[in-house]
Design an enzyme around this catalytic site. Structure first.
Site, PDB file in Angstrom:
ATOM      1  N   GLU A  93      -0.479  -6.240  -0.750  1.00  0.00           N
ATOM      2  CA  GLU A  93      -0.244  -6.828   0.606  1.00  0.00           C
ATOM      3  C   GLU A  93      -1.671  -6.741   1.309  1.00  0.00           C
ATOM      4  O   GLU A  93      -2.086  -5.738   1.765  1.00  0.00           O
ATOM      5  CB  GLU A  93       0.848  -5.861   1.228  1.00  0.00           C
ATOM      6  CG  GLU A  93       1.325  -6.481   2.543  1.00  0.00           C
ATOM      7  CD  GLU A  93       1.593  -5.225   3.618  1.00  0.00           C
ATOM      8  OE1 GLU A  93       2.344  -5.803   4.446  1.00  0.00           O
ATOM      9  OE2 GLU A  93       1.414  -4.303   3.546  1.00  0.00           O
TER      10      GLU A  93
ATOM     11  N   ASP B  58       1.011  -1.438  -0.637  1.00  0.00           N
ATOM     12  CA  ASP B  58       1.256  -1.647   0.875  1.00  0.00           C
ATOM     13  C   ASP B  58      -0.049  -1.649   1.462  1.00  0.00           C
ATOM     14  O   ASP B  58      -1.136  -0.836   1.135  1.00  0.00           O
ATOM     15  CB  ASP B  58       1.925  -0.448   1.187  1.00  0.00           C
ATOM     16  CG  ASP B  58       2.331  -0.395   2.642  1.00  0.00           C
ATOM     17  OD1 ASP B  58       3.215  -1.057   3.104  1.00  0.00           O
ATOM     18  OD2 ASP B  58       1.748   0.492   3.394  1.00  0.00           O
TER      19      ASP B  58
ATOM     20  N   ASP C 110       6.952   0.073  -4.706  1.00  0.00           N
ATOM     21  CA  ASP C 110       6.044   0.051  -3.571  1.00  0.00           C
ATOM     22  C   ASP C 110       5.006   1.187  -3.612  1.00  0.00           C
ATOM     23  O   ASP C 110       5.394   2.328  -3.793  1.00  0.00           O
ATOM     24  CB  ASP C 110       6.644   0.119  -2.296  1.00  0.00           C
ATOM     25  CG  ASP C 110       6.495  -0.744  -1.231  1.00  0.00           C
ATOM     26  OD1 ASP C 110       5.314  -0.827  -0.679  1.00  0.00           O
ATOM     27  OD2 ASP C 110       7.266  -1.440  -0.618  1.00  0.00           O
TER      28      ASP C 110
ATOM     29  N   HIS D 207      10.604  -7.621   4.396  1.00  0.00           N
ATOM     30  CA  HIS D 207      11.248  -6.472   5.446  1.00  0.00           C
ATOM     31  C   HIS D 207      10.382  -6.455   6.756  1.00  0.00           C
ATOM     32  O   HIS D 207      11.066  -5.777   7.560  1.00  0.00           O
ATOM     33  CB  HIS D 207      11.285  -5.272   4.661  1.00  0.00           C
ATOM     34  CG  HIS D 207      10.017  -4.501   4.457  1.00  0.00           C
ATOM     35  ND1 HIS D 207       9.191  -5.086   3.599  1.00  0.00           N
ATOM     36  CD2 HIS D 207       9.221  -3.606   5.056  1.00  0.00           C
ATOM     37  CE1 HIS D 207       7.979  -4.393   3.359  1.00  0.00           C
ATOM     38  NE2 HIS D 207       8.053  -3.514   4.339  1.00  0.00           N
ATOM     39  N   ASP D 208       9.217  -7.250   6.646  1.00  0.00           N
ATOM     40  CA  ASP D 208       8.682  -7.223   7.924  1.00  0.00           C
ATOM     41  C   ASP D 208       8.802  -8.465   8.880  1.00  0.00           C
ATOM     42  O   ASP D 208       7.994  -8.848   9.990  1.00  0.00           O
ATOM     43  CB  ASP D 208       7.030  -6.865   7.715  1.00  0.00           C
ATOM     44  CG  ASP D 208       6.889  -5.758   7.067  1.00  0.00           C
ATOM     45  OD1 ASP D 208       7.439  -4.520   7.338  1.00  0.00           O
ATOM     46  OD2 ASP D 208       6.048  -5.592   6.166  1.00  0.00           O
TER      47      ASP D 208
HETATM   48  C1  GLC Z   1       3.206  -2.519   5.483  1.00  0.00           C
HETATM   49  C2  GLC Z   1       4.617  -2.569   5.396  1.00  0.00           C
HETATM   50  C3  GLC Z   1       5.334  -2.322   6.652  1.00  0.00           C
HETATM   51  C4  GLC Z   1       4.780  -0.817   7.116  1.00  0.00           C
HETATM   52  C5  GLC Z   1       3.309  -0.832   7.013  1.00  0.00           C
HETATM   53  C6  GLC Z   1       2.685   0.699   7.102  1.00  0.00           C
HETATM   54  O1  GLC Z   1       2.795  -3.454   6.146  1.00  0.00           O
HETATM   55  O2  GLC Z   1       5.104  -3.760   4.749  1.00  0.00           O
HETATM   56  O3  GLC Z   1       6.694  -2.464   6.567  1.00  0.00           O
HETATM   57  O4  GLC Z   1       5.084  -0.597   8.348  1.00  0.00           O
HETATM   58  O5  GLC Z   1       2.777  -1.388   5.686  1.00  0.00           O
HETATM   59  O6  GLC Z   1       3.119   1.296   5.876  1.00  0.00           O
END
Ligand code: GLC
Ligand code: CA
Length: 557
Positions: free
Chosen positions: A255, A199, A98, A328-329
């Site tokens: 992402e 991320d 990540d 995980h979100d």
């Molecule tokens: C992304 C991650 C999330 C995190 C956010 C800030 O969306 O998937 O879990 O809280 O970024 O890093």
């Protein structure tokens, strides 16, 4: 279409904190991942994406990094990591890291220096602004509630944080920042890792001039859609590609909150000048409320079909899709689109795993793990859920009970309860006190029970993965064209995959009841071969079809 290994892969996401604890401190660790590699091998995946394992004060469970080149104390040491990499590679499993570089932790050495004085040489690593009329520079809100600006007493200026105030945003407009990030990425590539999941990478380029964002009724801050796909994001990623990515054999997935099909065609372009693929979020936003995601309205199936079909058709040949429902979100998909039953978990998996793109499985999804009843706000650990609860109830915008039930349904913590390994205490996750509650249904839903049961959700996923990676249908499943049929049907999700003269028909009944529907007659063939089914009986292909509750079948026509 160009063939590559990452198009033919199946990725498994590990959230290390909740995966497997080997030293009894209630927190999963790297040795726990090593211990479970054979489990993953048995499932059949070939790529592991690790949520952050770097040094972190854990304001956002590792997404706030204080040292990119060190391992989080609770998770182990760099030598544990090296061993994990070695052991994974020995089993033919690749490791994707990540990459969290939109922001760092406020405890990162760069920020500690940056905030120390206005003149510090690292001042410009972050985004500092003067107060405007004694207040925040603009109306941007943090994704974790409150303003996106934090006042810093020492130097009397505000700094920007799209997430918690312990996650200050890096200033990507500064070429030195980009250089430092690329150096760090190169260091990991030299170590032998196999890719990056990036991320919130769609947020690294900030809107020109930092204007106020439009504000909807019922919102305390401007709409943070404004923070996505900024003016220089593609330029920065092309630079990253030239400087780092193109020099190694990697898989990269961005992402990309707020990404549209048009933008995705740039991020994931088939020429390979930026990333291999993106995570888009339109489909998991279909059941959001009008103001925010804290809403319990079920997703409409025709809307879901329309959206996923748009992504399948539009990216075909010109970019590449990632396909997912869980991470995980996100809440657990079997509680969101299904009814918590094993048969519904298999139905959803069938719908997803026959699409074009690289599938991502999130830990526990392969067991049909469900949402958890947390009961009280005190049982949540997630900063987003907790902050939203207090901000919205204190502002009088939501009623506590009503909001709590929405948080129970949508909270990220639903995905973060410990992996259910067995029916032993704490689901076999830890011998100590778990950092977050274990879903009480672990006595029913657990890996130990499913591994040798041919009818389990685990064995079903295993079969789906084998079909995609290692069967006479692999090419059709990976590279075939996608076409939706029966677009208006409220309950049936049906589509066709075609490669040259080969055709697969995917039929899924998204309903707790029997459903009748009409199949276009050109699809009816006498002796179709069956690739997979999730019920004992398989419906005969005919014009007047009937499918059982949650039934899913795939035929080769
Ligand atoms: C992304 C991650 C999330 C995190 C956010 C800030 O969306 O998937 O879990 O809280 O970024 O890093
Ligand atoms: Ca531990």
């Amino acid at each position: 279409m160009n063939k590559t290994w990452w198009k033919e892969s199946v990725v498994y996401q590990i959230y290390p904190r909740s995966f497997c604890d080997t030293n009894g401190d209630g927190i999963g660790d790297i040795r726990g991942i090593i211990r479970k590699l054979d489990y993953l091998k048995r499932l059949g995946i070939n790529v592991i994406w690790l949520s952050p394992v770097y040094k972190s004060p854990n304001d956002d469970n590792g997404y706030d990094i204080s040292d990119y080149q060190a391992i989080m104390d609770e998770f182990g040491t760099m030598s544990d990591f090296d061993e994990l990499l070695l052991e994974a590679h020995a089993r033919g499993l690749r490791i994707v890291m990540d990459l969290v570089v939109n922001h760092t932790s406020d405890e990162h050495a760069w920020f500690v220096e940056s905030r120390s004085s206005r003149e510090n040489e690292k001042r410009d690593y972050y985004i500092w602004r003067e107060a405007k009329d004694g207040k925040e520079p603009n109306n941007w809100g943090s994704y974790f509630s409150g303003s996106a600006w934090e006042w810093d007493k020492t130097t009397q200026m505000y700094y920007l944080h799209f997430f918690s105030k312990k996650q200050p945003d890096l200033n990507w407009a500064n070429p030195v920042v980009r250089e430092k990030v690329f150096e760090m990425m190169t260091w990991w590539c030299e170590k032998g890792i196999d890719g990056f999941r990036m991320d919130v990478i769609s947020m690294i380029s900030k809107p020109e001039g930092f204007p106020d964002a439009p504000k909807k009724e019922g919102m305390l801050y401007g709409d943070n859609a404004i923070t996505c796909n900024g003016p220089h994001v593609h330029e920065y990623l092309q630079e990253m590609n030239r400087e780092v990515l193109s020099r190694y054999d990697l898989v990269t997935v961005g992402e990309c909150a707020g990404v549209t099909v048009e933008e995705a065609k740039k991020y994931a372009n088939a020429q390979g000048s930026e990333l291999n693929m993106v995570f888009q979020f339109e489909h998991v936003g279909l059941d959001a409320g009008t103001v925010d995601k804290w809403d319990k309205t079920p997703m409409s199936l025709p809307a879901l079909k329309e959206n996923l079909t748009k992504w399948q058709k539009e990216l075909d040949e010109v970019a590449w899709n990632s396909i997912f429902f869980c991470n995980h979100d996100q809440p657990r998909v079997v509680s969101r689109l299904g009814d918590d039953s094993a048969v519904s978990a298999k139905c959803i998996a069938t719908m997803l795993h026959f699409m074009q793109g690289t599938p991502y499985i999130y830990q526990g999804e392969e067991l049909g793990m469900t949402n958890c009843s947390f009961g009280s706000i005190d049982n949540f650990r997630d900063i987003e859920s907790i902050n939203a609860y207090y901000e919205l109830t204190e502002a009088g915008l939501r009623q506590p009970e009503e909001l709590l039930s929405c948080i129970e349904y949508k909270s990220r913590d639903n995905a973060r309860t410990p992996m259910q390994w067995s029916d032993e205490e704490n689901a076999g996750f830890t011998t100590g006190n778990p950092w977050i509650m274990v879903n009480p249904n672990y006595t029913e839903i657990n890996a130990k029970k499913q591994l040798d049961d041919p009818d389990s959700v685990f064995c079903f996923y295993k079969k789906l993965i084998t079909l995609r990676r290692n069967s006479k249908w692999s090419d059709v499943i990976v590279y075939g064209r996608y076409d939706l049929i029966l677009p208006e049907d409220e309950k049936i999700f049906a589509y066709i995959r075609t490669l040259e003269d080969r055709k697969l028909l995917i039929l899924c009944n998204f309903s707790q009841e029997k459903e009748k529907f009409r199949l276009p007659c050109e699809l009816i063939s006498a002796q179709p071969e069956i690739l997979i089914q999730n019920t004992e009986n398989v419906p005969e292909l005919r014009e007047d079809m009937e499918m059982e509750a949650w039934q899913a079948v795939v035929y080769e026509l």
